[in-house]
Design an enzyme around this catalytic site. Structure first.
Site, PDB file in Angstrom:
ATOM      1  N   ARG A   1       0.827  -1.227   0.000  1.00 51.91           N
ATOM      2  CA  ARG A   1       0.000   0.000   0.000  1.00 51.91           C
ATOM      3  C   ARG A   1       0.858   1.272   0.000  1.00 51.91           C
ATOM      4  O   ARG A   1       0.522   2.279   0.608  1.00 51.91           O
ATOM      5  CB  ARG A   1      -0.967   0.062   1.196  1.00 51.91           C
ATOM      6  CG  ARG A   1      -2.087  -0.967   1.269  1.00 51.91           C
ATOM      7  CD  ARG A   1      -2.977  -0.994   0.060  1.00 51.91           C
ATOM      8  NE  ARG A   1      -2.400  -1.879  -0.925  1.00 51.91           N
ATOM      9  CZ  ARG A   1      -2.474  -3.226  -0.886  1.00 51.91           C
ATOM     10  NH1 ARG A   1      -3.149  -3.807   0.042  1.00 51.91           N
ATOM     11  NH2 ARG A   1      -1.916  -3.965  -1.821  1.00 51.91           N
TER      12      ARG A   1
ATOM     13  N   SER B   1     -10.663  -0.295   2.820  1.00 48.28           N
ATOM     14  CA  SER B   1     -10.008  -0.628   4.086  1.00 48.28           C
ATOM     15  C   SER B   1      -9.482   0.661   4.686  1.00 48.28           C
ATOM     16  O   SER B   1      -8.677   1.355   4.061  1.00 48.28           O
ATOM     17  CB  SER B   1      -8.844  -1.581   3.853  1.00 48.28           C
ATOM     18  OG  SER B   1      -9.329  -2.744   3.246  1.00 48.28           O
TER      19      SER B   1
ATOM     20  N   GLU C   1      -5.090   4.067   5.909  1.00 46.17           N
ATOM     21  CA  GLU C   1      -4.620   3.841   4.534  1.00 46.17           C
ATOM     22  C   GLU C   1      -4.908   5.029   3.603  1.00 46.17           C
ATOM     23  O   GLU C   1      -4.078   5.353   2.768  1.00 46.17           O
ATOM     24  CB  GLU C   1      -5.296   2.569   3.993  1.00 46.17           C
ATOM     25  CG  GLU C   1      -4.837   2.191   2.610  1.00 46.17           C
ATOM     26  CD  GLU C   1      -5.598   0.992   2.055  1.00 46.17           C
ATOM     27  OE1 GLU C   1      -5.555  -0.085   2.663  1.00 46.17           O
ATOM     28  OE2 GLU C   1      -6.223   1.145   1.003  1.00 46.17           O
TER      29      GLU C   1
HETATM   30  C1  LIG Z   1     -15.276   0.188  -1.536  1.00 47.53           C
HETATM   31  C2  LIG Z   1     -13.793   0.349  -1.677  1.00 47.53           C
HETATM   32  C3  LIG Z   1     -12.975  -0.758  -1.828  1.00 47.53           C
HETATM   33  C4  LIG Z   1     -11.586  -0.611  -1.964  1.00 47.53           C
HETATM   34  N1  LIG Z   1     -10.814  -1.725  -2.114  1.00 47.53           N
HETATM   35  C5  LIG Z   1      -9.477  -1.613  -2.264  1.00 47.53           C
HETATM   36  C6  LIG Z   1      -8.656  -2.780  -2.435  1.00 47.53           C
HETATM   37  O1  LIG Z   1      -9.145  -3.903  -2.477  1.00 47.53           O
HETATM   38  N2  LIG Z   1      -7.326  -2.603  -2.572  1.00 47.53           N
HETATM   39  C7  LIG Z   1      -6.753  -1.366  -2.570  1.00 47.53           C
HETATM   40  O2  LIG Z   1      -5.516  -1.278  -2.716  1.00 47.53           O
HETATM   41  N3  LIG Z   1      -7.499  -0.239  -2.425  1.00 47.53           N
HETATM   42  C8  LIG Z   1      -8.846  -0.341  -2.269  1.00 47.53           C
HETATM   43  N4  LIG Z   1      -9.611   0.784  -2.099  1.00 47.53           N
HETATM   44  C9  LIG Z   1      -8.973   2.100  -2.050  1.00 47.53           C
HETATM   45  C10 LIG Z   1      -8.996   2.834  -3.413  1.00 47.53           C
HETATM   46  O3  LIG Z   1      -9.998   2.356  -4.226  1.00 47.53           O
HETATM   47  C11 LIG Z   1      -7.667   2.707  -4.152  1.00 47.53           C
HETATM   48  O4  LIG Z   1      -6.624   3.220  -3.371  1.00 47.53           O
HETATM   49  C12 LIG Z   1      -7.704   3.460  -5.491  1.00 47.53           C
HETATM   50  O5  LIG Z   1      -6.545   3.164  -6.227  1.00 47.53           O
HETATM   51  C13 LIG Z   1      -7.823   4.964  -5.314  1.00 47.53           C
HETATM   52  O6  LIG Z   1      -8.045   5.500  -6.598  1.00 47.53           O
HETATM   53  P1  LIG Z   1      -8.732   6.909  -6.807  1.00 47.53           P
HETATM   54  O7  LIG Z   1      -8.621   7.225  -8.251  1.00 47.53           O
HETATM   55  O8  LIG Z   1     -10.085   6.890  -6.243  1.00 47.53           O
HETATM   56  O9  LIG Z   1      -7.754   7.843  -5.963  1.00 47.53           O
HETATM   57  P2  LIG Z   1      -8.174   9.175  -5.198  1.00 47.53           P
HETATM   58  O10 LIG Z   1      -8.911   8.817  -3.968  1.00 47.53           O
HETATM   59  O11 LIG Z   1      -8.812  10.108  -6.129  1.00 47.53           O
HETATM   60  O12 LIG Z   1      -6.728   9.713  -4.780  1.00 47.53           O
HETATM   61  C14 LIG Z   1      -5.955   9.055  -3.800  1.00 47.53           C
HETATM   62  C15 LIG Z   1      -4.580   9.732  -3.693  1.00 47.53           C
HETATM   63  O13 LIG Z   1      -3.851   9.502  -4.888  1.00 47.53           O
HETATM   64  C16 LIG Z   1      -3.546  10.744  -5.525  1.00 47.53           C
HETATM   65  N5  LIG Z   1      -3.721  10.523  -6.960  1.00 47.53           N
HETATM   66  C17 LIG Z   1      -4.843  10.065  -7.584  1.00 47.53           C
HETATM   67  N6  LIG Z   1      -4.591   9.965  -8.904  1.00 47.53           N
HETATM   68  C18 LIG Z   1      -3.324  10.357  -9.096  1.00 47.53           C
HETATM   69  C19 LIG Z   1      -2.494  10.483 -10.242  1.00 47.53           C
HETATM   70  N7  LIG Z   1      -2.929  10.159 -11.470  1.00 47.53           N
HETATM   71  N8  LIG Z   1      -1.217  10.936 -10.079  1.00 47.53           N
HETATM   72  C20 LIG Z   1      -0.751  11.257  -8.849  1.00 47.53           C
HETATM   73  N9  LIG Z   1      -1.490  11.171  -7.723  1.00 47.53           N
HETATM   74  C21 LIG Z   1      -2.761  10.720  -7.858  1.00 47.53           C
HETATM   75  C22 LIG Z   1      -4.535  11.742  -4.966  1.00 47.53           C
HETATM   76  O14 LIG Z   1      -4.013  13.071  -5.015  1.00 47.53           O
HETATM   77  C23 LIG Z   1      -4.673  11.253  -3.542  1.00 47.53           C
HETATM   78  O15 LIG Z   1      -3.572  11.690  -2.794  1.00 47.53           O
HETATM   79  C24 LIG Z   1     -10.999   0.667  -1.955  1.00 47.53           C
HETATM   80  C25 LIG Z   1     -11.832   1.793  -1.807  1.00 47.53           C
HETATM   81  C26 LIG Z   1     -13.205   1.635  -1.679  1.00 47.53           C
HETATM   82  C27 LIG Z   1     -14.066   2.843  -1.547  1.00 47.53           C
END
Ligand SMILES: Cc1cc2nc3c(=O)[nH]c(=O)nc-3n(C[C@H](O)[C@H](O)[C@H](O)COP(=O)(O)OP(=O)(O)OC[C@H]3O[C@@H](n4cnc5c(N)ncnc54)[C@H](O)[C@@H]3O)c2cc1C
Length: 378
Positions: A180, A258, A369
């Site tokens: 992570r 998580s 996380e």
């Molecule tokens: C129901 C649910 C289930 C989930 N299950 C998992 C799982 O099984 N495994 C897991 O690892 N995670 C899980 N997650 C967490 C999440 O989905 C992941 O971390 C996902 O990759 C976040 O993507 P996002 O585009 O929504 O990021 P955001 O929430 O939009 O951003 C997260 C961070 O990354 C940065 N960021 C986003 N995009 C970029 C980019 N292109 N360049 C640089 N920085 C960037 C943002 O500035 C922020 O700091 C889950 C979340 C939910 C709600």
């Protein structure tokens, strides 16, 4: 440059950039999967790599606070009026070659990427089915689930370097990908514009490494490979059962997934936790305590299950009960959820209560996380 404090000037500059859409009304409650958080100064949606680059370089030149947002599924942002601009990535193109090379724009919906891969019969990311959010965020915290991580297949990422404005493909090995974590998380040094994966092309999944999934698929030997579509279907089924696939009608999925990482602790502390469980809950429960070799750089340590510790510290599913605006999911103790009217302050208060309760019970400090913006757990 014009007066950075003037929203009108900012609007005019941003509006002049191709493939950019401005939105003055969106709040972080609209932009995140927890549906909490206040109003940014402005939301800027960027549909191409060059739009992202131009917007980011303009905001940096104006020394303006901004936050890159993908699907908002790993974000907790403060309530109220916020002095920052939300830059939402919507560069969504996905391409595949017959050799199994998949490229996705950072704004592509991650599960669309997985679906495209599975439909092509490519293997390697089917265990990551149903993870919300964008493709560009997958390297940021090295997303993982069901025994697979993006680092297994990530070859390179197209980065926009915020200090030089250069766009460059850099190898995955330069990102220090770990559990992570990558060196992009908690850093503003670069924006991921696209990712490139190398997938297998024989129609089979990566080796199954996660017991629950392997059992669901009837696997008899460790590391078996199964048809990618079967693995995707099984993963989605398991995830639905835990409220880990976003469903707007189900408040158990109004979460950031998580909420705490699984703690990696010295063997002696793991032994103490187990002894404490034995004392309070009996030998049978203590023997069932999940503990795994942490591996990699933590080879002398043990990984514990945050969900299990939360439960054994007295925070069961649905805690603190009906009527609370923020509760643990009724399907999984590791997800903090918004039941519809929660604020960021409610979620943070619950996170603090759970973290402190686990610390008091087991001397283990859980680490959140998601990325926190304008707010802290302490
Ligand atoms: C129901 C649910 C289930 C989930 N299950 C998992 C799982 O099984 N495994 C897991 O690892 N995670 C899980 N997650 C967490 C999440 O989905 C992941 O971390 C996902 O990759 C976040 O993507 P996002 O585009 O929504 O990021 P955001 O929430 O939009 O951003 C997260 C961070 O990354 C940065 N960021 C986003 N995009 C970029 C980019 N292109 N360049 C640089 N920085 C960037 C943002 O500035 C922020 O700091 C889950 C979340 C939910 C709600």
């Amino acid at each position: 440059m014009t007066d950075p404090s003037s929203t009108t000037d900012l609007y005019a500059h941003l509006q002049a950039i191709d493939s950019v859409t401005l939105d003055a009304d969106a709040t972080f409650a609209d932009l995140t999967s927890l549906h909490v958080g206040g109003r940014p100064r402005l939301t800027v949606r960027c549909a191409t790599d060059s739009a992202v680059a131009e917007v980011v370089m303009l905001l940096d030149a104006l020394q303006m606070n901004f936050l890159i947002v993908g699907g908002g599924s790993n974000l907790i942002v403060a309530d109220g009026e916020l002095d920052l601009v939300a830059v939402v990535l919507e560069n969504r193109e996905i391409s595949l070659t017959t050799e199994g090379v998949l490229r996705a724009g950072a704004g592509a919906v991650w599960d669309d990427v997985v679906l495209a891969s599975v439909e092509a019969g490519f293997g390697g990311i089917e265990c990551l089915s149903g993870i919300p959010g964008s493709a560009g965020a997958t390297p940021v915290q090295n997303v993982g689930a069901y025994g697979a991580e993006i680092s297994d297949v990530l070859v390179q990422v197209l980065l926009l370097d915020r200090t030089t404005g250069e766009m460059e493909w850099v190898p995955a090995s330069s990102l220090e990908l770990a559990y992570r974590y990558s060196n992009l998380k908690f850093s503003n040094r670069a924006v991921v514009l696209a990712i490139e994966l190398q997938l297998s092309t024989d129609g089979l999944s990566g080796p199954l490494r996660y017991g629950e999934l392997a059992r669901r698929l009837g696997a008899t030997e460790a590391g078996e490979r199964h048809p990618v579509a079967d693995v995707r279907a099984a993963v989605l089924e398991l995830r639905h059962g835990k409220g880990m696939v976003i469903d707007p009608a189900d408040h158990d999925t109004w979460s950031a997934g998580s909420f705490f990482t699984n703690p990696i602790v010295p063997v002696a502390l793991a032994d103490e936790v187990q002894a404490r469980v034995r004392e309070v809950r009996g030998a049978e429960d203590a023997e069932r305590m999940p503990r795994f070799p942490a591996g990699g750089e933590h080879s002398a340590k043990v990984k514990l299950s945050a969900a299990w510790l939360i439960d054994r510290a007295g925070f069961g599913k649905g805690f603190p009960g009906e009527g609370a605006p923020a509760r643990l999911s009724t399907k999984h103790t590791l997800a903090l959820t918004n039941r519809g009217s929660a604020t960021t302050a409610d979620v943070v208060a619950l996170a603090r209560e759970v973290r402190d309760g686990v610390q008091a019970a087991f001397q283990v400090i859980l680490v959140p996380e998601p990325v926190w913006v304008g707010v802290a757990i302490d």
